[in-house]
Design an enzyme around this catalytic site. Sequence first.
Site, PDB file in Angstrom:
ATOM      1  N   ASN A 140     -32.066 -20.362-117.252  1.00 25.06           N
ATOM      2  CA  ASN A 140     -33.381 -20.544-117.892  1.00 25.06           C
ATOM      3  C   ASN A 140     -33.304 -20.661-119.418  1.00 25.06           C
ATOM      4  O   ASN A 140     -34.100 -21.376-120.026  1.00 25.06           O
ATOM      5  CB  ASN A 140     -34.350 -19.438-117.471  1.00 25.06           C
ATOM      6  N   GLU A 191     -27.993  -8.024-117.423  1.00 23.44           N
ATOM      7  CA  GLU A 191     -29.383  -8.417-117.709  1.00 23.44           C
ATOM      8  C   GLU A 191     -29.901  -9.068-116.435  1.00 23.44           C
ATOM      9  O   GLU A 191     -29.549 -10.213-116.134  1.00 23.44           O
ATOM     10  CB  GLU A 191     -29.426  -9.416-118.878  1.00 23.44           C
ATOM     11  N   CYS A 227     -37.158 -13.920-117.049  1.00 23.68           N
ATOM     12  CA  CYS A 227     -36.888 -12.628-116.408  1.00 23.68           C
ATOM     13  C   CYS A 227     -37.921 -11.569-116.771  1.00 23.68           C
ATOM     14  O   CYS A 227     -38.297 -10.739-115.956  1.00 23.68           O
ATOM     15  CB  CYS A 227     -35.504 -12.156-116.816  1.00 23.68           C
ATOM     16  N   GLU A 229     -29.066  -6.168-125.024  1.00 21.87           N
ATOM     17  CA  GLU A 229     -28.665  -7.287-125.868  1.00 21.87           C
ATOM     18  C   GLU A 229     -29.553  -7.257-127.100  1.00 21.87           C
ATOM     19  O   GLU A 229     -30.663  -6.722-127.070  1.00 21.87           O
ATOM     20  CB  GLU A 229     -28.815  -8.617-125.117  1.00 21.87           C
TER      21      GLU A 229
HETATM   22  P1  NAD Z   1     -27.725 -15.927-110.165  1.00 19.04           P
HETATM   23  O1  NAD Z   1     -27.466 -14.482-110.013  1.00 19.04           O
HETATM   24  O2  NAD Z   1     -27.824 -16.748-108.934  1.00 19.04           O
HETATM   25  O3  NAD Z   1     -26.562 -16.620-111.039  1.00 19.04           O
HETATM   26  C1  NAD Z   1     -26.274 -16.175-112.343  1.00 19.04           C
HETATM   27  C2  NAD Z   1     -24.864 -16.597-112.703  1.00 19.04           C
HETATM   28  O4  NAD Z   1     -23.940 -15.901-111.890  1.00 19.04           O
HETATM   29  C3  NAD Z   1     -24.561 -18.082-112.516  1.00 19.04           C
HETATM   30  O5  NAD Z   1     -23.786 -18.532-113.599  1.00 19.04           O
HETATM   31  C4  NAD Z   1     -23.758 -18.105-111.225  1.00 19.04           C
HETATM   32  O6  NAD Z   1     -22.892 -19.232-111.128  1.00 19.04           O
HETATM   33  C5  NAD Z   1     -22.974 -16.809-111.352  1.00 19.04           C
HETATM   34  N1  NAD Z   1     -22.450 -16.236-110.105  1.00 19.04           N
HETATM   35  C6  NAD Z   1     -22.860 -16.452-108.828  1.00 19.04           C
HETATM   36  N2  NAD Z   1     -22.124 -15.704-107.965  1.00 19.04           N
HETATM   37  C7  NAD Z   1     -21.238 -14.993-108.722  1.00 19.04           C
HETATM   38  C8  NAD Z   1     -20.241 -14.017-108.424  1.00 19.04           C
HETATM   39  N3  NAD Z   1     -19.974 -13.632-107.168  1.00 19.04           N
HETATM   40  N4  NAD Z   1     -19.553 -13.474-109.451  1.00 19.04           N
HETATM   41  C9  NAD Z   1     -19.799 -13.834-110.725  1.00 19.04           C
HETATM   42  N5  NAD Z   1     -20.736 -14.755-111.061  1.00 19.04           N
HETATM   43  C10 NAD Z   1     -21.449 -15.324-110.076  1.00 19.04           C
HETATM   44  O7  NAD Z   1     -29.031 -16.061-111.062  1.00 19.04           O
HETATM   45  P2  NAD Z   1     -29.816 -17.388-111.485  1.00 19.04           P
HETATM   46  O8  NAD Z   1     -30.522 -17.942-110.303  1.00 19.04           O
HETATM   47  O9  NAD Z   1     -28.895 -18.266-112.245  1.00 19.04           O
HETATM   48  O10 NAD Z   1     -30.877 -16.798-112.524  1.00 19.04           O
HETATM   49  C11 NAD Z   1     -32.078 -16.224-112.138  1.00 19.04           C
HETATM   50  C12 NAD Z   1     -31.998 -14.724-112.217  1.00 19.04           C
HETATM   51  O11 NAD Z   1     -31.534 -14.343-113.508  1.00 19.04           O
HETATM   52  C13 NAD Z   1     -33.353 -14.064-112.068  1.00 19.04           C
HETATM   53  O12 NAD Z   1     -33.240 -12.929-111.261  1.00 19.04           O
HETATM   54  C14 NAD Z   1     -33.709 -13.658-113.494  1.00 19.04           C
HETATM   55  O13 NAD Z   1     -34.617 -12.600-113.608  1.00 19.04           O
HETATM   56  C15 NAD Z   1     -32.380 -13.319-114.047  1.00 19.04           C
HETATM   57  N6  NAD Z   1     -32.391 -13.378-115.506  1.00 19.04           N
HETATM   58  C16 NAD Z   1     -32.351 -12.195-116.202  1.00 19.04           C
HETATM   59  C17 NAD Z   1     -32.426 -12.214-117.590  1.00 19.04           C
HETATM   60  C18 NAD Z   1     -32.380 -10.946-118.397  1.00 19.04           C
HETATM   61  O14 NAD Z   1     -32.127 -11.015-119.606  1.00 19.04           O
HETATM   62  N7  NAD Z   1     -32.636  -9.791-117.815  1.00 19.04           N
HETATM   63  C19 NAD Z   1     -32.539 -13.430-118.263  1.00 19.04           C
HETATM   64  C20 NAD Z   1     -32.579 -14.602-117.508  1.00 19.04           C
HETATM   65  C21 NAD Z   1     -32.496 -14.564-116.139  1.00 19.04           C
END
Ligand code: NAD
Length: 511
Positions: free
Chosen positions: A175, A272, A306, A485
Amino acid sequence: MNVLVWRSLIRYPHRCMCTVTGSSSQVSQPLNYVDGQRVDPKCTQTFDLREPATGKSLRYVASSNEEDVDTAVRSARREFKAWKKFSGFERGNVLKKAANIIRMRSEELARTEVLDTGKPIYEARMDIAGCADTIDYYGGMAAGISGEFLQLSNGNFNYTMREPLGVVGGIGAWNYPFQMATWKSSPALACGNTFVFKPSPFTPLTAVMLGEIYKEAGLPDGCYNVIQGEGETGALLGNHPDVNKMTFTGSVPTGTKVMEACAKGIKHVGLELGGKSPCIIFNDSNLDNAVSGAMMANFFTQGQVCSNGTRVFVQNSIMGPFLAKIVERTKNMKIGNPNHEDTKVGATISEEQALKVLAYVDIAKKEGASVLCGGERVVPDASLSGGYYISPCILVNCEDHMTVVKDEIFGSVMSVLGFDTEQEVISRANDTEFGLAAGVFTNDLKRAHRVASELEAGSLYVNNYNVYPVGVPFGGYKKSGLGRENGPEALDLFTQVKSVYVEMGDVEAPF
Ligand code: NAD
């Protein structure tokens, strides 16, 4: 990001008056960045990169395998020995130069971010300006990273040193791709660590540009590396024995896996994660501000934020006027080509995510909620017919137990819930496994602070929502994450303390 950055853009218009070059030139180049160069990985596996605005394939991106990840980590490890010896002031100068280059290239970066994410250009510009400020902030902080001195008896003393952790691995969501690369790398580098970043496979473009910007600013090759790939590549990075800390942004299930990998290697970890935050509107609040706040709590970046306050609690006595105003303003949001200046709603990241959001709207209806506006697939014009556009949705007749009120949707779906008393709303707002953010709108000063102190969340907004001025720490309570962060807190989390005892007399051994 957001309002404060927006205001700073108005005050300092030069920040966005930069050369505009085609973002498409970023698409064709190699997308791994190792040892100061764009390189193609050895891995032959690829994934399809699609433009959310049109749904068209931009290219196939090569994933990184074990050898590719290892090459990047080894490059970071080699350079760590030299980078940690730079003074904080010298490291800070590199970061401050990088911030200025980002400002010079901001329009190109923003256009590339739009290509990758589908978010409207006005928002991408705010994001990039905020990223430059974050790097600048850590550039300024770097010279002040220091330990402490403790005088002991007989002239003996102890001092502490704040030392870097080593090689930091970062993994990002889709995002805020450039923001994630900068929020994670700039405090890590300021502290003397080196960095290997895996962006989301949906948004691989701008993290590599950051590598080139750092290099132009004087960062030695190998200090900042990018490896592209999907979950498998992320897992390889998290499990690499020579990575000392992982900083992860993404969902709770993936964050759990990253934490498990770090537990096995006894590594530092920052998470995060997701949220389902409350935005509470009392009947004494300024209604127009509350409506603006609730929209900002839900509709930036097509709702894929998020910290979004997707559970909007409105005191029952003002429910009617609140809904009338917010529905009118939400229907007026221009859904369209994200590159157009007047677009307020761009495209959702992917077909899969768009279908997920629409499915949640259907579930909400089946469980008894009513749609006041939006929640539908939209084709803004024929050239965008393959894009992933959804109209911002407001749901009423919601109840706390409903799926749509409990789950993080990560799309523009606002659930409006009525309440009567302060105690009731605090207890309902806290009834969630998440704790990323919360907002309270009221003109009663005492109530604002009383409620803020009762809400279980890492970021609290009083009479505003989703504003992130530089220097303010960000992170979650409960399942929304670990660590922080931004702000000075991040510097603590990218360093470890060495305690040095100095004996000035003779050793008085008991044996
Ligand atoms: P996701 O967990 O599907 O993927 C995040 C990242 O993790 C990607 O780069 C993905 O390729 C990688 N990944 C997937 N499997 C993995 C594994 N087994 N080991 C290591 N890395 C792996 O999340 P998303 O769909 O990309 O993002 C949406 C989520 O992110 C939502 O839940 C949102 O709330 C959260 N988010 C949190 C924040 C925050 O600052 N708290 C900010 C933005 C998004």
